[in-house]
Scaffold this active site. Structure first.
Site, mmCIF file in Angstrom:
data_model
loop_
_atom_site.group_PDB
_atom_site.id
_atom_site.type_symbol
_atom_site.label_atom_id
_atom_site.label_comp_id
_atom_site.label_asym_id
_atom_site.label_seq_id
_atom_site.Cartn_x
_atom_site.Cartn_y
_atom_site.Cartn_z
ATOM 1 N N CYS A 79 0.837 -1.207 0.000
ATOM 2 C CA CYS A 79 0.000 0.000 0.000
ATOM 3 C C CYS A 79 0.877 1.265 0.000
ATOM 4 O O CYS A 79 1.493 1.570 -1.002
ATOM 5 C CB CYS A 79 -0.983 -0.027 1.172
ATOM 6 S SG CYS A 79 -2.351 1.144 0.985
ATOM 7 N N HIS A 167 -3.752 -5.104 0.462
ATOM 8 C CA HIS A 167 -3.214 -5.588 1.741
ATOM 9 C C HIS A 167 -3.280 -7.120 1.791
ATOM 10 O O HIS A 167 -4.347 -7.686 2.040
ATOM 11 C CB HIS A 167 -4.004 -4.998 2.911
ATOM 12 C CG HIS A 167 -3.730 -3.557 3.154
ATOM 13 N ND1 HIS A 167 -2.722 -3.127 3.994
ATOM 14 C CD2 HIS A 167 -4.311 -2.444 2.655
ATOM 15 C CE1 HIS A 167 -2.706 -1.802 4.009
ATOM 16 N NE2 HIS A 167 -3.653 -1.367 3.199
ATOM 17 N N GLU A 169 -2.136 -8.994 4.052
ATOM 18 C CA GLU A 169 -2.140 -9.472 5.434
ATOM 19 C C GLU A 169 -3.528 -9.638 6.037
ATOM 20 O O GLU A 169 -3.691 -10.327 7.050
ATOM 21 C CB GLU A 169 -1.292 -8.539 6.321
ATOM 22 C CG GLU A 169 -1.866 -7.154 6.572
ATOM 23 C CD GLU A 169 -1.532 -6.135 5.489
ATOM 24 O OE1 GLU A 169 -1.657 -4.934 5.763
ATOM 25 O OE2 GLU A 169 -1.163 -6.547 4.374
#
Length: 509
Positions: A79, A167, A169
Protein backbone atom coordinates in the site's frame (compact mmCIF):
# COMPACT_ATOMS: atom_id res chain seq x y z
CA UNK A 1 21.82 -16.79 14.24
CA UNK A 2 18.05 -16.46 13.77
CA UNK A 3 17.16 -15.37 10.24
CA UNK A 4 14.50 -12.67 10.08
CA UNK A 5 12.33 -10.36 8.03
CA UNK A 6 12.28 -6.67 8.99
CA UNK A 7 8.98 -4.77 8.73
CA UNK A 8 9.38 -1.00 8.56
CA UNK A 9 6.31 0.64 10.10
CA UNK A 10 4.79 3.82 8.67
CA UNK A 11 1.97 3.89 11.22
CA UNK A 12 -0.53 1.54 9.58
CA UNK A 13 -3.21 -0.12 11.70
CA UNK A 14 -2.34 -3.35 9.87
CA UNK A 15 1.41 -3.47 10.58
CA UNK A 16 1.13 -5.97 13.43
CA UNK A 17 -1.07 -8.12 11.21
CA UNK A 18 1.72 -8.34 8.61
CA UNK A 19 4.04 -9.61 11.36
CA UNK A 20 1.49 -12.17 12.54
CA UNK A 21 1.03 -13.53 9.01
CA UNK A 22 4.78 -13.84 8.46
CA UNK A 23 5.19 -15.63 11.78
CA UNK A 24 2.34 -18.02 10.94
CA UNK A 25 4.58 -19.16 8.07
CA UNK A 26 7.17 -20.00 10.80
CA UNK A 27 9.45 -17.15 9.78
CA UNK A 28 10.66 -14.76 12.50
CA UNK A 29 10.12 -11.05 11.88
CA UNK A 30 10.49 -7.77 13.74
CA UNK A 31 8.66 -4.44 13.45
CA UNK A 32 10.76 -1.27 13.52
CA UNK A 33 9.78 2.38 12.98
CA UNK A 34 10.70 3.52 9.45
CA UNK A 35 12.87 6.27 10.98
CA UNK A 36 14.82 3.87 13.21
CA UNK A 37 15.86 1.17 10.78
CA UNK A 38 18.06 -1.58 12.29
CA UNK A 39 21.37 -2.67 10.82
CA UNK A 40 20.94 -4.88 7.75
CA UNK A 41 23.23 -7.72 8.84
CA UNK A 42 23.43 -11.24 7.43
CA UNK A 43 20.42 -12.40 9.50
CA UNK A 44 18.05 -10.05 7.62
CA UNK A 45 16.64 -11.94 4.63
CA UNK A 46 14.21 -9.28 3.41
CA UNK A 47 12.28 -6.10 4.23
CA UNK A 48 8.57 -5.24 4.08
CA UNK A 49 7.34 -1.63 3.99
CA UNK A 50 3.96 -1.22 5.71
CA UNK A 51 0.95 0.89 4.83
CA UNK A 52 0.36 4.30 6.40
CA UNK A 53 -2.41 6.80 7.20
CA UNK A 54 -0.33 9.36 5.25
CA UNK A 55 -0.38 10.08 1.53
CA UNK A 56 3.01 9.93 -0.22
CA UNK A 57 2.12 13.39 -1.59
CA UNK A 58 1.93 14.96 1.89
CA UNK A 59 4.79 17.30 2.81
CA UNK A 60 5.22 15.51 6.13
CA UNK A 61 4.84 11.99 4.68
CA UNK A 62 7.27 9.39 6.06
CA UNK A 63 10.38 9.14 3.88
CA UNK A 64 12.61 6.18 4.78
CA UNK A 65 16.27 5.91 3.86
CA UNK A 66 16.38 2.73 1.76
CA UNK A 67 20.01 3.12 0.63
CA UNK A 68 21.10 -0.08 2.39
CA UNK A 69 18.01 -2.03 1.29
CA UNK A 70 16.58 -1.32 -2.18
CA UNK A 71 18.39 -3.30 -4.88
CA UNK A 72 20.57 -4.99 -2.26
CA UNK A 73 18.04 -7.44 -0.76
CA UNK A 74 14.41 -8.53 -1.29
CA UNK A 75 11.99 -5.65 -0.64
CA UNK A 76 8.17 -5.64 -0.62
CA UNK A 77 6.10 -2.44 -0.40
CA UNK A 78 2.50 -2.80 0.82
CA UNK A 79 0.00 0.00 0.00
CA UNK A 80 1.84 3.17 1.16
CA UNK A 81 5.12 1.24 0.84
CA UNK A 82 4.32 0.41 -2.80
CA UNK A 83 3.29 3.99 -3.57
CA UNK A 84 6.46 5.34 -1.93
CA UNK A 85 8.65 3.00 -4.03
CA UNK A 86 6.91 4.36 -7.12
CA UNK A 87 6.70 8.08 -6.30
CA UNK A 88 10.18 8.48 -4.81
CA UNK A 89 11.93 6.66 -7.66
CA UNK A 90 10.35 8.55 -10.55
CA UNK A 91 6.75 7.34 -10.84
CA UNK A 92 3.54 9.26 -10.19
CA UNK A 93 0.89 8.82 -7.48
CA UNK A 94 -2.37 10.77 -7.66
CA UNK A 95 -5.61 10.85 -5.62
CA UNK A 96 -7.94 8.05 -6.72
CA UNK A 97 -10.94 9.21 -8.74
CA UNK A 98 -13.03 7.05 -6.40
CA UNK A 99 -11.76 5.90 -3.01
CA UNK A 100 -10.50 2.35 -3.41
CA UNK A 101 -11.65 0.63 -0.27
CA UNK A 102 -12.89 -2.92 0.30
CA UNK A 103 -12.93 -6.17 -1.64
CA UNK A 104 -11.68 -6.35 -5.21
CA UNK A 105 -10.68 -9.17 -7.55
CA UNK A 106 -7.51 -9.51 -9.57
CA UNK A 107 -8.30 -9.50 -13.32
CA UNK A 108 -4.71 -9.98 -14.43
CA UNK A 109 -2.09 -12.05 -12.60
CA UNK A 110 1.44 -12.70 -13.90
CA UNK A 111 1.86 -16.21 -12.52
CA UNK A 112 5.43 -16.33 -13.87
CA UNK A 113 6.31 -13.79 -11.16
CA UNK A 114 7.80 -15.45 -8.08
CA UNK A 115 5.63 -13.24 -5.87
CA UNK A 116 2.39 -14.50 -7.45
CA UNK A 117 3.15 -18.22 -7.83
CA UNK A 118 0.00 -20.33 -7.17
CA UNK A 119 -2.23 -17.22 -7.00
CA UNK A 120 -5.46 -17.65 -8.96
CA UNK A 121 -6.62 -15.32 -11.75
CA UNK A 122 -9.59 -13.81 -9.92
CA UNK A 123 -8.16 -13.90 -6.41
CA UNK A 124 -9.98 -11.61 -3.94
CA UNK A 125 -7.86 -8.83 -2.40
CA UNK A 126 -8.49 -5.98 0.04
CA UNK A 127 -7.91 -2.38 -1.05
CA UNK A 128 -7.65 0.49 1.43
CA UNK A 129 -6.16 3.63 -0.11
CA UNK A 130 -7.13 7.11 -1.24
CA UNK A 131 -4.25 7.43 -3.74
CA UNK A 132 -3.33 5.29 -6.69
CA UNK A 133 -0.20 4.75 -8.81
CA UNK A 134 -0.86 6.27 -12.24
CA UNK A 135 2.65 5.97 -13.71
CA UNK A 136 5.42 3.56 -12.75
CA UNK A 137 9.13 4.47 -12.87
CA UNK A 138 11.23 3.13 -15.71
CA UNK A 139 12.11 -0.53 -15.23
CA UNK A 140 9.00 -1.28 -13.14
CA UNK A 141 6.68 -3.97 -14.57
CA UNK A 142 2.98 -4.53 -13.71
CA UNK A 143 2.39 -8.07 -12.41
CA UNK A 144 -1.24 -7.76 -11.24
CA UNK A 145 -4.28 -5.58 -11.99
CA UNK A 146 -7.90 -5.32 -10.86
CA UNK A 147 -10.83 -3.95 -12.84
CA UNK A 148 -10.31 -0.46 -11.34
CA UNK A 149 -6.62 -0.50 -10.37
CA UNK A 150 -4.21 -1.01 -13.25
CA UNK A 151 -1.14 -1.14 -11.00
CA UNK A 152 -2.33 -3.56 -8.30
CA UNK A 153 1.18 -5.08 -8.03
CA UNK A 154 4.54 -4.57 -9.73
CA UNK A 155 8.15 -5.75 -9.81
CA UNK A 156 11.35 -3.81 -10.45
CA UNK A 157 12.85 -5.79 -13.32
CA UNK A 158 16.50 -5.63 -12.27
CA UNK A 159 15.88 -6.09 -8.54
CA UNK A 160 14.05 -8.29 -6.06
CA UNK A 161 11.83 -5.29 -5.29
CA UNK A 162 8.03 -5.63 -5.35
CA UNK A 163 5.02 -3.47 -4.53
CA UNK A 164 1.31 -4.08 -4.13
CA UNK A 165 -1.48 -1.56 -3.54
CA UNK A 166 -3.67 -4.12 -1.75
CA UNK A 167 -3.21 -5.59 1.74
CA UNK A 168 -2.19 -9.28 1.63
CA UNK A 169 -2.14 -9.47 5.43
CA UNK A 170 -5.89 -9.06 6.03
CA UNK A 171 -8.29 -12.02 5.96
CA UNK A 172 -10.29 -10.48 3.09
CA UNK A 173 -7.29 -11.07 0.78
CA UNK A 174 -8.08 -14.76 0.37
CA UNK A 175 -4.65 -15.75 -0.99
CA UNK A 176 -2.72 -13.10 0.93
CA UNK A 177 -0.86 -15.65 3.04
CA UNK A 178 0.25 -17.44 -0.13
CA UNK A 179 1.61 -14.14 -1.50
CA UNK A 180 3.49 -13.41 1.74
CA UNK A 181 4.83 -16.97 1.75
CA UNK A 182 5.97 -16.52 -1.85
CA UNK A 183 7.90 -13.45 -0.72
CA UNK A 184 9.47 -14.63 2.55
CA UNK A 185 10.14 -18.24 1.47
CA UNK A 186 10.40 -18.03 -2.33
CA UNK A 187 12.03 -14.63 -2.85
CA UNK A 188 13.85 -14.21 0.49
CA UNK A 189 14.76 -17.89 0.93
CA UNK A 190 13.72 -18.16 4.59
CA UNK A 191 13.78 -21.72 5.97
CA UNK A 192 10.58 -21.63 8.10
CA UNK A 193 12.34 -22.94 11.19
CA UNK A 194 10.86 -20.51 13.75
CA UNK A 195 8.43 -22.77 15.64
CA UNK A 196 7.15 -22.88 19.24
CA UNK A 197 9.51 -25.78 19.99
CA UNK A 198 12.51 -23.95 18.53
CA UNK A 199 11.56 -20.82 20.51
CA UNK A 200 11.46 -22.79 23.77
CA UNK A 201 14.81 -24.45 23.07
CA UNK A 202 16.53 -21.20 22.07
CA UNK A 203 14.99 -19.08 24.85
CA UNK A 204 15.76 -21.56 27.63
CA UNK A 205 19.41 -21.65 26.52
CA UNK A 206 19.55 -17.83 26.31
CA UNK A 207 18.06 -17.55 29.82
CA UNK A 208 20.62 -20.02 31.18
CA UNK A 209 23.44 -17.98 29.62
CA UNK A 210 22.03 -14.63 30.79
CA UNK A 211 20.99 -15.56 34.33
CA UNK A 212 23.63 -18.12 35.26
CA UNK A 213 23.17 -18.98 38.94
CA UNK A 214 21.38 -15.69 39.79
CA UNK A 215 18.08 -15.63 41.64
CA UNK A 216 14.99 -14.30 39.88
CA UNK A 217 11.63 -13.15 41.22
CA UNK A 218 8.46 -13.14 39.09
CA UNK A 219 5.04 -11.69 39.84
CA UNK A 220 2.43 -14.24 38.78
CA UNK A 221 -1.10 -13.09 37.98
CA UNK A 222 -2.78 -16.34 37.00
CA UNK A 223 -2.87 -15.11 33.39
CA UNK A 224 -1.37 -16.73 30.32
CA UNK A 225 1.65 -14.43 29.90
CA UNK A 226 3.04 -14.65 33.43
CA UNK A 227 2.34 -18.41 33.57
CA UNK A 228 4.24 -19.14 30.34
CA UNK A 229 7.08 -16.81 31.43
CA UNK A 230 7.25 -18.67 34.75
CA UNK A 231 7.48 -22.10 33.13
CA UNK A 232 10.17 -20.93 30.65
CA UNK A 233 12.24 -19.51 33.50
CA UNK A 234 11.71 -22.63 35.61
CA UNK A 235 13.03 -24.76 32.72
CA UNK A 236 16.13 -22.55 32.59
CA UNK A 237 16.97 -21.92 36.26
CA UNK A 238 14.79 -24.25 38.34
CA UNK A 239 14.84 -23.50 42.06
CA UNK A 240 16.49 -20.11 41.52
CA UNK A 241 13.09 -18.78 40.40
CA UNK A 242 10.63 -17.61 43.06
CA UNK A 243 7.12 -16.63 41.98
CA UNK A 244 4.90 -14.30 44.01
CA UNK A 245 1.10 -14.34 43.55
CA UNK A 246 -0.65 -11.47 45.33
CA UNK A 247 -4.34 -11.65 46.26
CA UNK A 248 -5.48 -8.04 46.01
CA UNK A 249 -9.03 -8.92 47.05
CA UNK A 250 -10.25 -8.05 43.55
CA UNK A 251 -9.81 -11.42 41.85
CA UNK A 252 -12.60 -13.69 40.63
CA UNK A 253 -14.40 -15.97 43.08
CA UNK A 254 -12.03 -18.63 44.51
CA UNK A 255 -9.37 -17.63 41.95
CA UNK A 256 -6.52 -17.18 44.44
CA UNK A 257 -6.82 -20.71 45.81
CA UNK A 258 -7.52 -22.33 42.41
CA UNK A 259 -4.56 -20.68 40.66
CA UNK A 260 -2.16 -21.41 43.53
CA UNK A 261 -3.19 -25.04 43.36
CA UNK A 262 -2.57 -25.11 39.58
CA UNK A 263 0.92 -23.66 39.97
CA UNK A 264 1.89 -26.11 42.72
CA UNK A 265 0.94 -29.02 40.42
CA UNK A 266 3.34 -27.55 37.84
CA UNK A 267 6.29 -27.66 40.23
CA UNK A 268 6.73 -23.88 40.43
CA UNK A 269 8.01 -22.35 43.65
CA UNK A 270 5.11 -19.97 44.41
CA UNK A 271 4.51 -17.74 47.41
CA UNK A 272 0.86 -16.76 47.85
CA UNK A 273 0.26 -13.44 49.61
CA UNK A 274 -3.14 -12.54 51.07
CA UNK A 275 -3.21 -8.73 50.85
CA UNK A 276 -6.97 -8.21 50.56
CA UNK A 277 -7.19 -5.94 53.60
CA UNK A 278 -4.36 -3.65 52.48
CA UNK A 279 -5.87 -3.07 49.02
CA UNK A 280 -9.48 -2.60 50.14
CA UNK A 281 -8.39 -0.26 52.94
CA UNK A 282 -6.46 1.97 50.53
CA UNK A 283 -9.35 1.98 48.04
CA UNK A 284 -11.93 2.96 50.64
CA UNK A 285 -14.02 5.89 49.37
CA UNK A 286 -12.17 6.18 46.01
CA UNK A 287 -14.35 6.41 42.88
CA UNK A 288 -12.09 7.84 40.14
CA UNK A 289 -10.93 5.03 37.79
CA UNK A 290 -7.39 6.32 37.28
CA UNK A 291 -6.93 6.92 41.00
CA UNK A 292 -8.08 3.36 41.66
CA UNK A 293 -5.52 2.05 39.17
CA UNK A 294 -2.70 4.09 40.68
CA UNK A 295 -3.54 2.97 44.21
CA UNK A 296 -3.65 -0.68 43.15
CA UNK A 297 -0.33 -0.31 41.31
CA UNK A 298 1.32 1.38 44.31
CA UNK A 299 0.04 -1.11 46.88
CA UNK A 300 1.01 -4.02 44.63
CA UNK A 301 4.57 -2.66 44.43
CA UNK A 302 4.69 -2.26 48.23
CA UNK A 303 3.40 -5.80 48.88
CA UNK A 304 5.53 -7.40 46.16
CA UNK A 305 8.64 -5.51 47.29
CA UNK A 306 8.17 -6.60 50.91
CA UNK A 307 7.84 -10.25 49.89
CA UNK A 308 10.75 -10.12 47.43
CA UNK A 309 13.05 -8.69 50.10
CA UNK A 310 12.49 -11.81 52.19
CA UNK A 311 14.35 -13.75 49.47
CA UNK A 312 18.13 -13.51 49.75
CA UNK A 313 20.32 -12.21 46.90
CA UNK A 314 17.67 -11.63 44.20
CA UNK A 315 19.28 -10.06 41.11
CA UNK A 316 16.51 -10.10 38.49
CA UNK A 317 12.84 -9.19 38.15
CA UNK A 318 11.03 -11.24 35.48
CA UNK A 319 8.05 -9.76 33.65
CA UNK A 320 5.54 -11.24 31.20
CA UNK A 321 5.87 -8.35 28.73
CA UNK A 322 4.77 -9.40 25.23
CA UNK A 323 5.63 -7.98 21.81
CA UNK A 324 2.69 -5.55 21.32
CA UNK A 325 3.82 -3.76 24.52
CA UNK A 326 7.34 -3.42 23.10
CA UNK A 327 6.07 -2.15 19.73
CA UNK A 328 3.80 0.38 21.45
CA UNK A 329 6.74 1.88 23.34
CA UNK A 330 8.80 2.49 20.17
CA UNK A 331 6.03 3.28 17.68
CA UNK A 332 6.48 5.64 14.73
CA UNK A 333 4.89 8.57 16.54
CA UNK A 334 6.20 7.65 19.98
CA UNK A 335 4.04 5.88 22.57
CA UNK A 336 0.37 6.03 21.66
CA UNK A 337 -2.01 8.23 23.62
CA UNK A 338 -2.76 6.58 26.94
CA UNK A 339 -6.40 5.53 27.03
CA UNK A 340 -5.95 4.29 30.58
CA UNK A 341 -2.99 3.36 32.73
CA UNK A 342 -2.57 -0.33 33.40
CA UNK A 343 -1.47 -2.11 36.54
CA UNK A 344 1.93 -3.60 35.96
CA UNK A 345 5.16 -3.81 37.89
CA UNK A 346 6.84 -0.99 36.02
CA UNK A 347 7.86 0.79 39.21
CA UNK A 348 9.68 -2.18 40.71
CA UNK A 349 13.10 -2.26 39.01
CA UNK A 350 13.96 1.27 40.19
CA UNK A 351 12.68 0.66 43.71
CA UNK A 352 14.30 -2.75 44.10
CA UNK A 353 17.50 -2.11 42.13
CA UNK A 354 16.89 -5.20 40.01
CA UNK A 355 17.72 -6.03 36.41
CA UNK A 356 14.74 -6.95 34.23
CA UNK A 357 14.31 -10.14 32.18
CA UNK A 358 11.38 -10.47 29.75
CA UNK A 359 11.39 -13.91 28.08
CA UNK A 360 8.21 -13.30 26.05
CA UNK A 361 8.95 -9.85 24.66
CA UNK A 362 9.26 -11.22 21.10
CA UNK A 363 5.83 -12.92 21.08
CA UNK A 364 2.23 -12.00 20.29
CA UNK A 365 -0.49 -13.33 22.61
CA UNK A 366 -1.48 -16.24 20.35
CA UNK A 367 2.20 -17.21 20.06
CA UNK A 368 2.51 -17.20 23.86
CA UNK A 369 -0.29 -19.77 23.98
CA UNK A 370 1.42 -21.93 21.33
CA UNK A 371 4.69 -21.82 23.29
CA UNK A 372 2.76 -22.82 26.42
CA UNK A 373 1.29 -25.82 24.59
CA UNK A 374 4.76 -26.82 23.38
CA UNK A 375 5.83 -26.94 27.05
CA UNK A 376 2.79 -29.00 28.06
CA UNK A 377 1.04 -26.36 30.18
CA UNK A 378 -2.55 -27.31 31.06
CA UNK A 379 -5.09 -26.03 28.52
CA UNK A 380 -7.27 -24.66 31.34
CA UNK A 381 -4.49 -22.18 32.16
CA UNK A 382 -3.59 -21.40 28.53
CA UNK A 383 -7.21 -20.88 27.54
CA UNK A 384 -7.99 -18.43 30.34
CA UNK A 385 -9.52 -15.14 29.27
CA UNK A 386 -7.43 -12.01 29.86
CA UNK A 387 -8.29 -10.34 33.17
CA UNK A 388 -7.39 -6.71 33.95
CA UNK A 389 -4.58 -6.10 36.42
CA UNK A 390 -6.79 -3.93 38.66
CA UNK A 391 -9.31 -6.77 38.62
CA UNK A 392 -12.86 -6.11 39.75
CA UNK A 393 -11.90 -2.60 40.89
CA UNK A 394 -12.50 -1.30 37.36
CA UNK A 395 -15.61 -3.43 36.93
CA UNK A 396 -17.21 -1.85 40.00
CA UNK A 397 -18.10 1.63 38.77
CA UNK A 398 -17.76 4.08 41.61
CA UNK A 399 -16.39 3.38 45.09
CA UNK A 400 -15.34 -0.09 46.21
CA UNK A 401 -16.44 -1.99 49.30
CA UNK A 402 -15.94 -5.59 50.37
CA UNK A 403 -19.70 -6.12 49.97
CA UNK A 404 -19.68 -4.88 46.36
CA UNK A 405 -16.68 -7.10 45.55
CA UNK A 406 -18.43 -10.16 47.01
CA UNK A 407 -21.61 -9.38 45.07
CA UNK A 408 -19.79 -8.93 41.76
CA UNK A 409 -17.72 -12.09 42.34
CA UNK A 410 -20.97 -14.07 42.56
CA UNK A 411 -22.42 -12.45 39.43
CA UNK A 412 -19.18 -12.96 37.50
CA UNK A 413 -18.94 -16.59 38.62
CA UNK A 414 -22.46 -17.39 37.37
CA UNK A 415 -21.69 -15.75 34.01
CA UNK A 416 -18.27 -17.34 33.43
CA UNK A 417 -19.36 -20.77 34.66
CA UNK A 418 -22.40 -20.50 32.40
CA UNK A 419 -20.15 -19.85 29.39
CA UNK A 420 -18.10 -22.93 30.28
CA UNK A 421 -21.11 -25.17 30.91
CA UNK A 422 -22.62 -24.21 27.55
CA UNK A 423 -19.37 -24.62 25.56
CA UNK A 424 -19.25 -20.90 24.82
CA UNK A 425 -16.16 -19.96 26.85
CA UNK A 426 -13.62 -20.77 24.13
CA UNK A 427 -15.62 -18.80 21.55
CA UNK A 428 -15.13 -15.65 23.64
CA UNK A 429 -11.86 -13.71 23.95
CA UNK A 430 -12.80 -11.94 27.17
CA UNK A 431 -15.91 -11.78 29.36
CA UNK A 432 -16.96 -10.30 32.66
CA UNK A 433 -19.60 -8.47 34.63
CA UNK A 434 -19.79 -4.80 35.64
CA UNK A 435 -21.53 -3.47 38.73
CA UNK A 436 -23.19 -0.19 37.79
CA UNK A 437 -23.59 2.79 40.16
CA UNK A 438 -27.36 2.92 39.63
CA UNK A 439 -30.33 1.26 41.24
CA UNK A 440 -33.36 -0.04 39.45
CA UNK A 441 -37.00 -0.54 40.35
CA UNK A 442 -38.15 -4.15 40.29
CA UNK A 443 -40.73 -6.54 41.69
CA UNK A 444 -39.90 -9.72 43.60
CA UNK A 445 -42.90 -11.64 44.86
CA UNK A 446 -45.44 -9.00 45.73
CA UNK A 447 -42.82 -6.51 46.89
CA UNK A 448 -41.34 -3.55 45.08
CA UNK A 449 -37.52 -3.62 45.06
CA UNK A 450 -34.93 -0.94 44.45
CA UNK A 451 -31.67 -2.79 43.82
CA UNK A 452 -28.48 -2.93 41.79
CA UNK A 453 -27.96 -3.30 38.03
CA UNK A 454 -25.20 -5.42 36.51
CA UNK A 455 -23.97 -5.39 32.90
CA UNK A 456 -22.53 -8.47 31.19
CA UNK A 457 -19.79 -8.06 28.58
CA UNK A 458 -18.36 -10.63 26.15
CA UNK A 459 -16.09 -9.79 23.21
CA UNK A 460 -14.14 -11.47 20.44
CA UNK A 461 -10.68 -10.16 19.60
CA UNK A 462 -7.20 -11.21 18.53
CA UNK A 463 -5.12 -9.00 20.79
CA UNK A 464 -7.50 -6.56 22.49
CA UNK A 465 -6.62 -3.65 20.21
CA UNK A 466 -10.03 -3.97 18.54
CA UNK A 467 -12.97 -6.07 19.69
CA UNK A 468 -16.51 -6.99 18.67
CA UNK A 469 -19.31 -7.94 21.03
CA UNK A 470 -20.29 -11.59 20.96
CA UNK A 471 -23.75 -12.57 19.74
CA UNK A 472 -24.44 -14.93 22.64
CA UNK A 473 -27.63 -17.00 22.25
CA UNK A 474 -30.74 -15.34 23.67
CA UNK A 475 -31.67 -18.51 25.57
CA UNK A 476 -28.29 -18.49 27.27
CA UNK A 477 -28.53 -14.81 28.20
CA UNK A 478 -32.06 -15.33 29.52
CA UNK A 479 -30.95 -18.22 31.76
CA UNK A 480 -27.85 -16.40 33.06
CA UNK A 481 -29.90 -13.28 33.79
CA UNK A 482 -32.49 -15.35 35.63
CA UNK A 483 -29.81 -17.19 37.65
CA UNK A 484 -28.09 -13.95 38.66
CA UNK A 485 -31.30 -12.23 39.80
CA UNK A 486 -32.49 -15.31 41.68
CA UNK A 487 -29.18 -16.25 43.31
CA UNK A 488 -27.42 -12.93 43.99
CA UNK A 489 -29.16 -10.92 46.66
CA UNK A 490 -29.14 -7.22 45.82
CA UNK A 491 -29.38 -7.48 42.01
CA UNK A 492 -32.72 -7.10 40.22
CA UNK A 493 -31.69 -6.18 36.67
CA UNK A 494 -29.15 -7.58 34.14
CA UNK A 495 -28.19 -5.86 30.85
CA UNK A 496 -25.91 -7.01 28.02
CA UNK A 497 -23.30 -4.65 26.51
CA UNK A 498 -23.42 -4.63 22.68
CA UNK A 499 -20.69 -2.01 22.08
CA UNK A 500 -17.59 -2.73 19.99
CA UNK A 501 -14.04 -1.38 20.40
CA UNK A 502 -13.67 1.22 19.05
CA UNK A 503 -15.50 3.38 19.97
CA UNK A 504 -16.06 1.72 23.35
CA UNK A 505 -13.28 0.04 25.32
CA UNK A 506 -13.51 -3.54 26.59
CA UNK A 507 -13.63 -2.45 30.23
CA UNK A 508 -16.07 0.19 31.43
CA UNK A 509 -13.46 2.11 33.45
Amino acid sequence: MQEKIIILDFGSQYTQLIARRVREINVYCEIHPFNNCPEMDETVKGVILSGSPYSVRDDDAPKPDLTAIKGKMPLLGVCYGAQYLSQFYGGEVQPSKTREYGRANLHYVDTTSELLTNVSDHSQVWMSHGDTIVNLPEGYKIIASTKDVKVAAYKVESEQTYGMQFHPEVYHSTEGTQILKNFVVGVCGCTQDWTPDSFVETTVQELKDKLGNDKVVLGLSGGVDSTVAGVLLHKAIGKNLTCIFVDNGLLRKNEFEAVLDSYKHMGLNVIGVDAKKEFLSELDGVSDPETKRKIIGRVFIEVFDAEAHKIQDVKWLAQGTIYPDVIESVSVNGPSATIKSHHNVGGLPEEMNLKVVEPLNLLFKDEVRRVGRAMGIDENLLGRHPFPGPGLAIRILGDITAEKVALLQEVDHIFIQGLKDNNLYDQVWQAGAMLLPVQSVGVMGDERTYEKVVALRAVTSTDGMTADWVHLPYDFLAKVSNDIINKVKGVNRVVYDISSKPPATIEWE
